[in-house]
Design a protein around this motif. Structure first.
Motif: not given
Length: 304
Positions: A131-160
């Motif tokens: 889809v070649r996005p110009q913009v990506l939105v996700t969570y901060d490194p703490d996932g917003g409030y420390g939920h493990p899936d939010h933290i992992q989503a942040h990590r996966v989004a930045l790594r991808a």
């Protein structure tokens, strides 16, 4: 190659409902303006609590089935927002809701929290290159409030984001693509404090008995951290409808809502972000996630 709209926005979220709470007005605005809005949700939200008594049997400690039910809720929410491209990371059920931090579910087979980050990121690389996005939105490194899936989503989004731009990484998943701007979901503390002050006055006439606290809101930061605000006033109804579609997780009584703890919060229709990658034109807050990217069609033609 399929012709794509000039503006393309990718959002990466952990569970169904996160997108509507955090970005519902933003998604509705850009979808209405003709941008391609792509949502990638990392789990089905199988470990969520269930609000309506009539659906209590779906809870993971009872009959189960909450995950597939939330797939349908997400589809209904996206219809309210006008978003037609919504996917699950690696396909529905590839990664499982990990529950809250420190619980046994963190380490169950398939739990998103336990997934190898590079392996999970490869699934997102494929989407990014498609889809070649110009913009990506996700969570901060703490996932917003420390939920493990939010933290992992942040990590996966930045790594991808990194891997998608690397010609040597996953050459079989499409041509490299560099995302111009990356944002984290944020909420300025003064805005939340003002919202809760109004809520305290309105609470006696609302369906909710008690109020949440400012610090219960994920992603609250000092006002100076905010780089971007999207006025979603025109899409307030769409955002509330999308949140209401997630009926197992959210109770909405505009302009308030509550999660399963039934503690009321303000329903924000202006949504806020921190730009963490890319350039902001000028020192003032942006009012457009695509600000400063320039002539996108020309830019892309030059990189092909």
């Amino acid at each position: 190659m399929t012709e794509l709209p000039d503006r393309r926005l990718l959002l990466v979220h952990a569970h169904p409902d996160d997108e509507s709470i955090n970005n519902g007005a933003t998604m509705a605005r850009y979808a209405a303006e003709g941008a391609l809005v792509t949502l990638v949700t990392c789990t089905l939200g199988e470990e969520g609590e269930v609000i309506p008594p009539g659906l209590a049997h779906l809870a993971p400690d009872r009959d189960g089935g909450l995950g597939p039910h939330r797939v349908a809720e997400l589809a209904a929410a996206m219809k309210e927002l006008g978003v037609t491209d919504h996917r699950f990371l690696g396909g529905p059920g590839r990664f499982r809701d990990s529950g809250m931090m420190g619980v046994e579910q963190n380490h169950r087979p398939g739990a998103f929290w336990s997934a190898d980050v590079d392996e999970a990121a490869a699934h997102l690389v494929e989407v990014i290159r498609e889809v070649r996005p110009q913009v990506l939105v996700t969570y901060d490194p703490d996932g917003g409030y420390g939920h493990p899936d939010h933290i992992q989503a942040h990590r996966v989004a930045l790594r991808a984001t990194e891997l998608a731009a690397d010609p040597a990484a996953h050459p079989g998943l499409g041509a490299p693509w560099e995302i111009a701007k990356v944002y984290w979901n944020r909420v300025p503390r003064p805005v939340v404090e003002d919202g809760f002050a109004r809520l305290r006055t309105a609470l006696p006439g609302s369906p909710f008995d008690a109020s949440a606290a400012v610090d219960d809101v994920p992603g609250v930061v000092d006002d100076t951290v905010i780089t971007t605000e999207i006025d979603g006033t025109a899409y307030a109804t769409a955002k509330a409808a999308a949140m209401r579609a997630h009926a197992t997780q959210i109770e909405v009584a505009e302009p308030w809502f509550a999660l399963s703890n039934m503690l009321a919060q303000p329903l924000l229709t202006t949504e806020y972000y921190e730009l963490v990658r890319g350039e902001r034109p000028g020192a003032d807050r942006e009012t457009d996630l695509f600000a400063g990217i320039g002539d996108l069609t020309e830019r892309e033609t030059e990189t092909r």
